[in-house]
Design a protein around this motif. Structure first.
Motif, PDB file in Angstrom:
ATOM      1  N   ASP A   1       0.976  -1.087   0.048  1.00  0.00           N
ATOM      2  CA  ASP A   1      -0.017   0.117  -0.083  1.00  0.00           C
ATOM      3  C   ASP A   1       0.929   1.303   0.069  1.00  0.00           C
ATOM      4  OD1 ASP A   1      -2.477  -1.550  -0.115  1.00  0.00           O
ATOM      5  OD2 ASP A   1      -2.563  -1.300   2.422  1.00  0.00           O
TER       6      ASP A   1
ATOM      7  N   GLU B   1       2.264   1.825  -3.429  1.00  0.00           N
ATOM      8  CA  GLU B   1       1.359   2.628  -4.478  1.00  0.00           C
ATOM      9  C   GLU B   1       1.219   4.043  -3.845  1.00  0.00           C
ATOM     10  OE1 GLU B   1      -3.273   1.386  -5.713  1.00  0.00           O
ATOM     11  OE2 GLU B   1      -2.397   0.506  -4.032  1.00  0.00           O
ATOM     12  N   SER B   2       1.202   4.376  -2.643  1.00  0.00           N
ATOM     13  CA  SER B   2       0.909   5.792  -2.219  1.00  0.00           C
ATOM     14  C   SER B   2       1.942   6.510  -2.798  1.00  0.00           C
ATOM     15  CB  SER B   2       0.781   5.866  -0.705  1.00  0.00           C
ATOM     16  OG  SER B   2      -0.483   4.962  -0.342  1.00  0.00           O
TER      17      SER B   2
ATOM     18  N   GLU C   1       3.568   7.020  -5.117  1.00  0.00           N
ATOM     19  CA  GLU C   1       3.516   7.890  -6.290  1.00  0.00           C
ATOM     20  C   GLU C   1       3.116   9.038  -6.290  1.00  0.00           C
ATOM     21  OE1 GLU C   1       3.368   5.167 -10.465  1.00  0.00           O
ATOM     22  OE2 GLU C   1       1.471   5.144  -9.671  1.00  0.00           O
TER      23      GLU C   1
ATOM     24  N   PHE D   1       2.462   2.010 -11.652  1.00  0.00           N
ATOM     25  CA  PHE D   1       2.135   1.241 -10.872  1.00  0.00           C
ATOM     26  C   PHE D   1       0.630   0.690 -11.195  1.00  0.00           C
ATOM     27  CE2 PHE D   1      -0.057  -0.253  -7.042  1.00  0.00           C
ATOM     28  CZ  PHE D   1       0.895  -0.632  -6.395  1.00  0.00           C
ATOM     29  N   GLU D   2       0.176  -0.450 -11.482  1.00  0.00           N
ATOM     30  CA  GLU D   2      -0.898  -1.209 -11.395  1.00  0.00           C
ATOM     31  C   GLU D   2      -1.221  -2.394 -10.723  1.00  0.00           C
ATOM     32  OE1 GLU D   2      -2.078  -1.894 -15.909  1.00  0.00           O
ATOM     33  OE2 GLU D   2       0.138  -2.132 -16.104  1.00  0.00           O
ATOM     34  N   ARG D   3      -2.315  -1.939  -9.612  1.00  0.00           N
ATOM     35  CA  ARG D   3      -2.605  -3.193  -8.779  1.00  0.00           C
ATOM     36  C   ARG D   3      -3.676  -4.042  -9.360  1.00  0.00           C
ATOM     37  NH1 ARG D   3      -2.292  -1.815  -3.078  1.00  0.00           N
ATOM     38  NH2 ARG D   3      -2.501  -3.873  -1.760  1.00  0.00           N
TER      39      ARG D   3
ATOM     40  N   ALA E   1       1.173  -6.085  -7.612  1.00  0.00           N
ATOM     41  CA  ALA E   1       0.961  -5.102  -8.385  1.00  0.00           C
ATOM     42  C   ALA E   1       2.241  -5.166  -9.404  1.00  0.00           C
ATOM     43  CB  ALA E   1       1.133  -3.767  -7.893  1.00  0.00           C
TER      44      ALA E   1
ATOM     45  N   VAL F   1       4.780  -2.906 -12.146  1.00  0.00           N
ATOM     46  CA  VAL F   1       5.329  -1.594 -12.049  1.00  0.00           C
ATOM     47  C   VAL F   1       6.487  -1.728 -13.474  1.00  0.00           C
ATOM     48  CG1 VAL F   1       5.260  -1.074  -9.776  1.00  0.00           C
ATOM     49  CG2 VAL F   1       7.388  -2.259 -10.648  1.00  0.00           C
TER      50      VAL F   1
END
Length: 478
Positions: A128, A131-132, A134, A143-145, A202, A204
């Motif tokens: 998490d 992801e945050s 960015e 980034f793609e979850r 994810a 990247v």
């Protein structure tokens, strides 16, 4: 012994030859970087003083630098890199950024059963945070979850899917797919069923992640020197002293982020071995080609074999396809000569077209290889040295894209003398068993590879060697 799907459904040799006829021996991710993200940084020259010196400018070192400046903006942080920033594993991996800190649930449960719930919670929190990052730091590393799809490609693997799903105990983010559902998700005739983990992985852009971490760190005052091989790490007047051919840094603390390369600490020289992994990247798929395989949810994919394949889509809809062979060379050397293996790339290309026969006629634009820092517990190990003025982490074993950020936090906490749920983990406090010296290492590793291949040809059944290694906590993986 039986055959695998890749032997039963192999494409014609002409299909493989055509696909590799114009392939460049080059790392796609690094070639794809815009020039603004690849500035030419100067080598270290002369004498410098710092609060923290970091050796290695891959993910581990760059997260350490950025988080150190985030914690204390006034701290002077210097990073020294022997080559170019992100040129090794951090620039050439598959871009799978997983929540797992333990090389998967099963490995973590076997090694740290009392802490597995905490380790998985920390791993999800770490993903998490990546992801945050960015938005927090103004980065763009694609980034793609997407989550990860794990297909069964042999009949005996279907029971493994059922066991996995039963252990999930109704977790809504773990979805079991039958054969029709799996092939509807991604149209491969090799799929017999699958598990889709929706939140724990994810994707990247590997080289962009390294480049963007460096950019954010430099914007906050971190100094990065390239082409500055560290020759010595000693005690110094301020704590530690780092020496290169043309410069010297005296600092209060140091982080060792050299991963697969020989450690500057003698105690760690037998803790990892370099294992070579090989990758192909296709040309961008046309709309018709993409429609022929579906893949609308863009998951990362890794099959269930011991010698497994991993594959994913890029932002411009190329397919990266890698894995299967994990090759160790006698003597623990990291050598660019080991990266050129036409036989391995031909095997990967054949497996690709077995997986996606509807894509016959495609070409691969890039092929490359790199060394993975494998440990006997399949995860990173941690520690301090020189009266806790030096912290280190290494041995990520192919799942370091996400775990390097966690490692950076742990090392900074260890240097600060902080006791918390991360630094008190058994995974952090206890070192794994080392690999033996040569020739025992090469003999043992190659026997293990042979045994893993036999298991894949024998319904996954593990022989006496593999069962013994499992029992004593030793292993070999990529």
């Amino acid at each position: 012994m039986g055959t695998t799907v890749f032997e039963r459904q192999a494409p014609a040799a002409s299909v493989v030859d055509h696909s590799l006829a114009r392939t460049a021996d080059s790392v796609f991710w690094i070639d794809d970087l815009p020039s603004r993200l690849r500035p030419n940084r100067v080598p270290l020259r002369g004498e410098q003083r710092a609060d923290l010196v970091i050796i290695g400018a891959g993910y581990t070192g760059l997260w350490s630098a950025l988080l150190a400046k985030t914690r204390d903006p006034g701290r002077r942080v210097i990073v020294v890199e022997a080559n170019r920033l992100g040129w090794a594993a951090s620039g050439r991996n598959g871009g799978f950024c997983e929540a797992s800190l333990t090389h998967g649930h099963e490995n973590g449960l076997r090694r740290w059963p009392d802490e597995i719930d905490l380790l998985e919670r920390l791993g999800l929190a770490n993903l998490d945070a990546i992801e945050s990052a960015e938005a927090e730091y103004g980065l763009d590393f694609h980034f793609e979850r997407t989550g990860q799809l794990t297909p069964a490609i042999e009949p005996h693997q279907l029971a493994w899917l059922d066991e996995w799903y039963a252990e999930a105990d109704g977790d809504p983010d773990i979805v079991l797919l039958d054969q029709a559902q799996a092939r509807q998700a991604v149209a491969s005739p090799t799929y017999l069923g699958a598990i889709w983990e929706k939140q724990t992985c994810a994707l990247v852009h590997p080289a962009r992640l390294a480049a963007e971490l460096a950019r954010a760190a430099e914007e906050r005052g971190v100094e990065i020197f390239e082409r500055s091989l560290v020759r010595r790490l000693d005690d110094g007047p301020d704590g530690v002293r780092v020496e290169t051919d043309a410069g010297r840094i005296d600092a209060a603390h140091a982080v060792l982020a050299t991963n697969v390369f020989p450690s500057l600490l003698t105690r760690n020289r037998l803790m990892t071995v370099p294992v070579y992994d090989y990758v192909l990247m296709t040309e961008p798929l046309t709309e018709a080609q993409l429609a022929s395989i579906g893949w609308q949810d863009r998951q990362g994919i890794g099959d269930m074999a011991n010698q497994f394949h991993y594959y994913r889509l890029s932002r411009d809809n190329r397919i990266l396809f890698g894995g299967y062979d994990a090759i160790y060379h006698y003597g623990r050397r990291v050598d660019p000569a080991y990266e050129h293996r036409p036989d391995v790339w031909a095997k990967l290309a054949a497996h690709f077209f077995t997986t996606f026969p509807q894509l016959e006629g495609m070409r691969f634009s890039h092929r490359w290889a790199g060394a993975i820092d494998t440990s006997t517990q399949f995860t990173a190990f941690f520690g301090t040295a020189r009266k806790a003025r030096v912290a280190y982490a290494a041995g990520f074993t192919g799942l370091g894209v996400g775990a390097t950020r966690f490692a950076a936090e742990v090392m900074l906490d260890l240097l600060a003398g902080v006791r918390n749920e991360k630094t008190e983990l058994a995974m952090v406090r206890r070192r794994p068993l080392p690999f033996p010296p040569e020739p025992a290492a090469a003999i043992g590793i190659n026997l293990t590879r042979w045994s893993l291949d036999r298991a894949d040809h024998n319904e996954g059944k593990r022989n006496l060697l593999l069962r013994t290694l499992d029992a004593v906590g030793l292993g070999f993986d990529s």
